[in-house]
Design a protein around this motif. Structure first.
Motif, PDB file in Angstrom:
ATOM      1  N   ILE A 128       0.873  -1.177   0.000  1.00  0.00           N
ATOM      2  CA  ILE A 128       0.000   0.000   0.000  1.00  0.00           C
ATOM      3  C   ILE A 128       0.908   1.225   0.000  1.00  0.00           C
ATOM      4  CG2 ILE A 128      -1.725   1.295   1.288  1.00  0.00           C
ATOM      5  CD1 ILE A 128      -1.453  -2.434   1.779  1.00  0.00           C
ATOM      6  N   ALA A 129       0.998   1.899  -1.130  1.00  0.00           N
ATOM      7  CA  ALA A 129       1.903   3.036  -1.267  1.00  0.00           C
ATOM      8  C   ALA A 129       1.344   4.019  -2.282  1.00  0.00           C
ATOM      9  CB  ALA A 129       3.300   2.571  -1.697  1.00  0.00           C
ATOM     10  N   PHE A 130       1.734   5.289  -2.141  1.00  0.00           N
ATOM     11  CA  PHE A 130       1.294   6.313  -3.091  1.00  0.00           C
ATOM     12  C   PHE A 130       2.292   7.460  -3.115  1.00  0.00           C
ATOM     13  CE2 PHE A 130      -0.376   7.485   0.999  1.00  0.00           C
ATOM     14  CZ  PHE A 130      -0.523   8.865   1.022  1.00  0.00           C
ATOM     15  N   TYR A 164      -0.381   5.672  -7.423  1.00  0.00           N
ATOM     16  CA  TYR A 164      -0.569   4.751  -6.291  1.00  0.00           C
ATOM     17  C   TYR A 164      -0.554   3.308  -6.778  1.00  0.00           C
ATOM     18  CZ  TYR A 164      -5.352   5.614  -8.010  1.00  0.00           C
ATOM     19  OH  TYR A 164      -6.465   5.798  -8.797  1.00  0.00           O
ATOM     20  N   THR A 165      -0.310   2.418  -5.840  1.00  0.00           N
ATOM     21  CA  THR A 165      -0.307   0.993  -6.145  1.00  0.00           C
ATOM     22  C   THR A 165      -1.733   0.446  -6.120  1.00  0.00           C
ATOM     23  OG1 THR A 165      -0.054   0.393  -3.821  1.00  0.00           O
ATOM     24  CG2 THR A 165       1.978   0.687  -5.094  1.00  0.00           C
ATOM     25  N   PHE A 204      -3.015   0.268  -2.603  1.00  0.00           N
ATOM     26  CA  PHE A 204      -3.595   1.509  -2.097  1.00  0.00           C
ATOM     27  C   PHE A 204      -5.009   1.680  -2.632  1.00  0.00           C
ATOM     28  CE2 PHE A 204      -4.389   6.100  -2.422  1.00  0.00           C
ATOM     29  CZ  PHE A 204      -4.104   6.508  -1.129  1.00  0.00           C
ATOM     30  N   GLU A 205      -5.199   1.407  -3.919  1.00  0.00           N
ATOM     31  CA  GLU A 205      -6.532   1.512  -4.507  1.00  0.00           C
ATOM     32  C   GLU A 205      -7.503   0.562  -3.820  1.00  0.00           C
ATOM     33  OE1 GLU A 205      -8.593   1.573  -8.934  1.00  0.00           O
ATOM     34  OE2 GLU A 205      -6.712   0.505  -8.637  1.00  0.00           O
ATOM     35  N   MET A 219      -8.516   1.980  -0.417  1.00  0.00           N
ATOM     36  CA  MET A 219      -9.308   3.208  -0.517  1.00  0.00           C
ATOM     37  C   MET A 219     -10.631   3.017  -1.250  1.00  0.00           C
ATOM     38  SD  MET A 219      -7.515   5.293   1.147  1.00  0.00           S
ATOM     39  CE  MET A 219      -5.941   4.917   1.929  1.00  0.00           C
ATOM     40  N   TRP A 245      -2.146   1.915  10.611  1.00  0.00           N
ATOM     41  CA  TRP A 245      -0.966   1.924   9.754  1.00  0.00           C
ATOM     42  C   TRP A 245       0.162   2.750  10.355  1.00  0.00           C
ATOM     43  CZ3 TRP A 245      -1.751  -1.264   5.765  1.00  0.00           C
ATOM     44  CH2 TRP A 245      -3.045  -1.428   5.250  1.00  0.00           C
ATOM     45  N   ARG A 302       3.279   4.937   8.983  1.00  0.00           N
ATOM     46  CA  ARG A 302       3.537   5.627   7.720  1.00  0.00           C
ATOM     47  C   ARG A 302       5.022   5.938   7.564  1.00  0.00           C
ATOM     48  NH1 ARG A 302      -0.867  10.251   8.676  1.00  0.00           N
ATOM     49  NH2 ARG A 302      -0.345   9.682  10.819  1.00  0.00           N
ATOM     50  N   LEU A 305       2.324   2.669   3.527  1.00  0.00           N
ATOM     51  CA  LEU A 305       1.534   2.306   4.705  1.00  0.00           C
ATOM     52  C   LEU A 305       1.868   0.876   5.097  1.00  0.00           C
ATOM     53  CD1 LEU A 305      -1.981   3.802   3.812  1.00  0.00           C
ATOM     54  CD2 LEU A 305      -0.018   4.904   4.889  1.00  0.00           C
TER      55      LEU A 305
END
Length: 279
Positions: free
Chosen positions: A122-124, A135-136, A139-140, A143, A235, A237, A253
């Motif tokens: 999970i990264a952006f 974003y990865t 992450f999508e 969210m 999370w 960060r 995250l």
């Protein structure tokens, strides 16, 4: 007229407890924190000069004065850096500076390649205005259904202050709101921050504007998210600053507890593993 530097000094002065400096209590104080006379004495400057700084009538204190104020206010390393930054943008706030403009939204190909290497994490990529630039798929996935990524140009700060779903998705809404507004003062530049504040303030309301001149760095705590499917995530960060020419950062995250890790695994089957770059 107040300035970012003056607002910060005044806010920090108000946040300090006099007894922690061994100052005697001479009765009830009209305002919380240190008196101007007490801070001026600790810093070795006149009360009149401190008043001019706080009220924005002196915009260019010397490095020696800034260091003296930092010592007198017992600032930590991060707060000292922020004090110097505010002094820089305050001193540069004069007629004739470049007109405010939106920031560059391009993400370099090598940064996008780095995001691909982080899959299925999970990264952006973002900037200090809160723009979600790339974003990865992880992450999508996390969210999905929250509303954050619904906009053509997603922005976390705008989402926090204008989307009613944010208060449900973010159990610690006040903490996140404080973080987003504080970050506005850190870039990408004074001009773009000014542009963004002017754009958002009319629609974000008093919860945004009353935070604008607080300037106190919020505490660093785990980020809690309440997913629409009922999961609650916690999370850690990791914020990795990209080169200054990018004015961006890569945020990763990481699960802060085992229940978060397990909840993410239960969502993995929905992930297509595709990197999305926001234009």
């Amino acid at each position: 007229m107040s300035t970012p530097l003056g607002d910060f000094v005044r806010a920090k002065r108000d946040s300090l407890q006099p007894e922690s400096f061994g100052l005697p209590d001479h009765g009830r104080r009209r305002a919380p924190g240190l008196r101007r006379t007490e801070l001026a004495m600790r810093a070795g400057i006149s009360v009149e000069y401190l008043t001019r700084i706080e009220q924005g009538r002196d915009r260019n204190p010397s490095p020696a004065v800034l260091n003296a104020l930092a010592d007198a206010l017992s600032l930590d390393a991060g707060e000292r850096h922020h004090l110097r930054y505010l002094a820089k943008i305050t001193g540069g706030a004069c007629p004739g500076h470049r007109p405010p403009a939106p920031p560059n939204r391009d993400v370099r190909p090598t940064v996008l390649a780095t995001l691909r290497l982080l899959e299925p994490g999970i990264a952006f990529v973002t900037n200090r205005l809160g723009d979600v630039l790339a974003y990865t798929s992880g992450f999508e996935l996390v969210m999905r259904g929250t509303g954050l990524l619904d906009a053509e140009t997603p922005n976390l700060t705008t989402y926090v202050f204008t989307d009613p779903r944010a208060r449900t998705f973010l159990p610690d809404w006040d903490q996140v709101a404080d973080e987003q507004v504080f970050d506005l003062w850190l870039g990408p530049s004074a001009e773009t921050s000014e542009w963004f504040r002017a754009t958002l303030a009319p629609v974000a309301g008093p919860e945004f504007t009353r935070r604008l001149h607080r300037h106190l760095p919020p505490p660093q705590v785990p980020l809690r998210l309440r997913h629409p499917d009922g999961h609650e995530f916690r999370w850690h960060r990791e914020r990795l600053e990209l080169p200054s020419t990018d004015a961006q950062e890569l945020v990763v995250l990481l699960p802060a507890d085992e229940s978060t890790a397990q909840a993410v695994e239960r969502l993995r089957h929905q992930s297509g593993g595709i990197l999305r770059a926001v234009s």
